[in-house]
Write an enzyme that holds these catalytic residues in place. Structure first.
Site, PDB file in Angstrom:
ATOM      1  N   ASP A   9       0.864  -1.177   0.000  1.00 51.74           N
ATOM      2  CA  ASP A   9       0.000   0.000   0.000  1.00 51.74           C
ATOM      3  C   ASP A   9       0.906   1.234   0.000  1.00 51.74           C
ATOM      4  OD1 ASP A   9      -2.308   1.720   0.571  1.00 51.74           O
ATOM      5  OD2 ASP A   9      -1.515   1.786   2.615  1.00 51.74           O
ATOM      6  N   ASP A  11      -0.156   5.188   0.852  1.00 44.24           N
ATOM      7  CA  ASP A  11      -0.392   6.150   1.931  1.00 44.24           C
ATOM      8  C   ASP A  11      -0.464   5.468   3.294  1.00 44.24           C
ATOM      9  OD1 ASP A  11      -1.014   8.842   0.480  1.00 44.24           O
ATOM     10  OD2 ASP A  11      -2.098   7.306  -0.638  1.00 44.24           O
ATOM     11  N   THR A  43      -2.936   0.225  -4.250  1.00 45.96           N
ATOM     12  CA  THR A  43      -3.303   1.522  -3.676  1.00 45.96           C
ATOM     13  C   THR A  43      -4.734   1.925  -4.027  1.00 45.96           C
ATOM     14  OG1 THR A  43      -2.699   3.878  -3.613  1.00 45.96           O
ATOM     15  CG2 THR A  43      -2.316   2.717  -5.685  1.00 45.96           C
ATOM     16  N   ASP A 215      -2.241  -0.408   6.121  1.00 47.68           N
ATOM     17  CA  ASP A 215      -2.505   0.289   7.383  1.00 47.68           C
ATOM     18  C   ASP A 215      -3.960   0.617   7.638  1.00 47.68           C
ATOM     19  OD1 ASP A 215      -2.440   2.333   5.264  1.00 47.68           O
ATOM     20  OD2 ASP A 215      -2.562   3.764   6.912  1.00 47.68           O
TER      21      ASP A 215
END
Length: 266
Positions: A9, A11, A43, A215
């Site tokens: 990922d 960000d 993403t 996250d």
């Protein structure tokens, strides 16, 4: 060690708090590739806002954009490419009920452009653009978009998400990683894991040899699907709950690079 598919990922995970890939993270990810492993970006961003990271890491692998709605090999023909769409009437319905639903603005995106419900209060930089013009208004949306973004207030993010879950059954609504109070809609059953599965199958890499880093809520399915799902130390509790492991450092401390350096013995 068998070849791994390393799904990252961006960000809140691979990018630091300045939205950059640090020299250390770049070096470790390139070293992993040199050792024969495959690095693949997964993403929520469109490709136009992630292409520079793809090029920085000198990737030629397939990648996942729009949280799974677009799976492709940039700058290449790939017969496994997949793109999913959302009925544009949902975008119009959202825009028409902004105040009632507690929404600040609605945006529809495809791989080439973006459309917003209004010009006021919308930062063009958020869409990787220097300006927003009349041509970017939602009224100009002629085709079904690949993704829908909904901006809310911080205190109403979850409340709006719950409403949209029940209002639009044909799509999934998830929070977007990063500092923005964003919700993203993708077609029902489409997420990063479905995109990652296509890439793994094409590479003939078994699920047990997939390492995924994430996250946020939009990473949950990917973390659960991977043989080794690794949540960031700074990640959401939901991401940590489904992951097999958690990094010892945050995204702002090169957490992905630190984990891979130790795991792959780089």
């Amino acid at each position: 060690m068998e070849r791994k598919l390393i799904a990252i990922d961006l960000d809140g995970t691979t990018l630091n708090n300045q939205s950059l890939i640090t020299p250390k993270t770049e070096r470790i990810l390139k070293e992993a590739q040199n050792k024969g492993h495959v690095v693949s970006i997964a993403t929520g961003r469109p490709f136009r806002m992630s292409s520079h990271f793809y090029q920085q890491l000198q990737l030629n692998s397939a990648m996942v954009n729009f949280n799974g709605s677009l799976v492709h090999k940039p700058f290449q023909h790939w017969d496994k490419e997949r793109e999913h769409f959302i009925n544009r009437e949902i975008a119009f319905d959202l825009a028409g009920n902004k105040e009632k639903l507690g929404i600040e603005f609605v945006a529809a995106e495809n791989r080439r452009s973006f459309f917003v419900s209004q010009l006021d209060g919308v930062d063009p930089n958020f869409f990787g653009s220097s300006t927003i013009t009349q041509s970017n208004l939602l009224s100009q949306l002629k085709d079904n978009p690949t993704s829908l973004l909904i901006k809310t207030k911080p205190e109403t993010l979850q409340e709006v998400a719950d409403i949209l879950h029940t209002r639009y059954l044909e799509v999934d609504t998830k929070t977007w990683g990063g500092p923005h109070n964003m919700l993203e809609m993708t077609p029902k059953g489409v997420h990063k894991a479905t995109g990652l599965a296509i890439i793994a199958h094409d590479l003939d890499i078994k699920r047990e040899n997939i390492i995924a880093f994430g996250d946020e809520y939009n990473d949950v399915e990917m973390l659960d699907y991977a043989g080794l799902g690794v949540a960031m130390l700074n990640g959401s509790e939901k991401a940590k709950q489904v992951a097999n492991d958690v990094t010892s450092l945050t995204n702002d401390q090169d957490g992905v690079a630190d984990y891979l350096q130790k795991y792959l013995k780089l």
